[in-house]
Enzyme design. Sequence first.
Site, short mmCIF file in Angstrom:
data_model
loop_
_atom_site.label_atom_id
_atom_site.label_comp_id
_atom_site.label_asym_id
_atom_site.label_seq_id
_atom_site.Cartn_x
_atom_site.Cartn_y
_atom_site.Cartn_z
N HIS A 100 6.01 53.04 5.92
CA HIS A 100 6.45 54.31 6.60
C HIS A 100 5.79 54.42 7.90
O HIS A 100 4.23 54.58 7.79
CB HIS A 100 6.72 55.12 5.82
CG HIS A 100 5.35 55.62 4.79
ND1 HIS A 100 5.04 54.76 3.85
CD2 HIS A 100 4.63 56.54 4.92
CE1 HIS A 100 3.97 55.33 3.28
NE2 HIS A 100 3.49 56.53 4.15
N HIS A 102 4.75 57.69 10.18
CA HIS A 102 4.90 59.17 10.25
C HIS A 102 5.05 59.62 11.67
O HIS A 102 4.43 59.01 12.53
CB HIS A 102 3.61 59.77 9.98
CG HIS A 102 3.11 59.56 8.49
ND1 HIS A 102 3.35 60.54 7.44
CD2 HIS A 102 2.52 58.53 7.77
CE1 HIS A 102 3.02 60.10 6.37
NE2 HIS A 102 2.43 58.93 6.42
#
Length: 142
Positions: A100, A102
Amino acid sequence: MKSCIFCKIVNGDSPASKVYEDDLCLAFMDIQPVNPGHVLVVPKAHFTDLTDLPAHIGSHLFQVAQRITLSLPNTGVKSEGVDLFLAHGEAAGQDVFHVHLHVIPRYEGDGFGFRFGPNYSNLPERSELDAIATQIKYEMEK
Ligand code: 5GP
Ligand code: ZN
């Protein structure tokens, strides 16, 4: 992957506040934001970290993060700047082992930041920088 929280969000088995979606990725609000407007961009398929992430999907995550970043000044989100951050591995702060990226809105006085180690102010010799650069270059070209 069944036990993965981000796979559950991608599959609609866990709730999330969605920002953007396409064939390859999903972007949604972080449940515990560093600052308001903190978004996570994740591949729809499960990849643990950069080790197994195909380069074209990594590029796509970055492009979407860039679009989210550039949208922020036109929203109500307080954002004087943005940090894009990806933790690769536990030692780097990775808690969720589904890649992921950010997107973290930043502003003066928000209290967030990296903490530098005790040797940070000791600048390395050029020879040390050169030696490390040579090693990395060698491995990249292998
Ligand atoms: P990491 O520490 O792995 O770089 O970041 C994991 C991020 O995922 C954290 O910022 C955390 O708040 C967020 N997160 C963990 N579980 C959930 C969840 O169930 N939903 C959402 N939206 N974010 C989550
Ligand atoms: Zn997953």
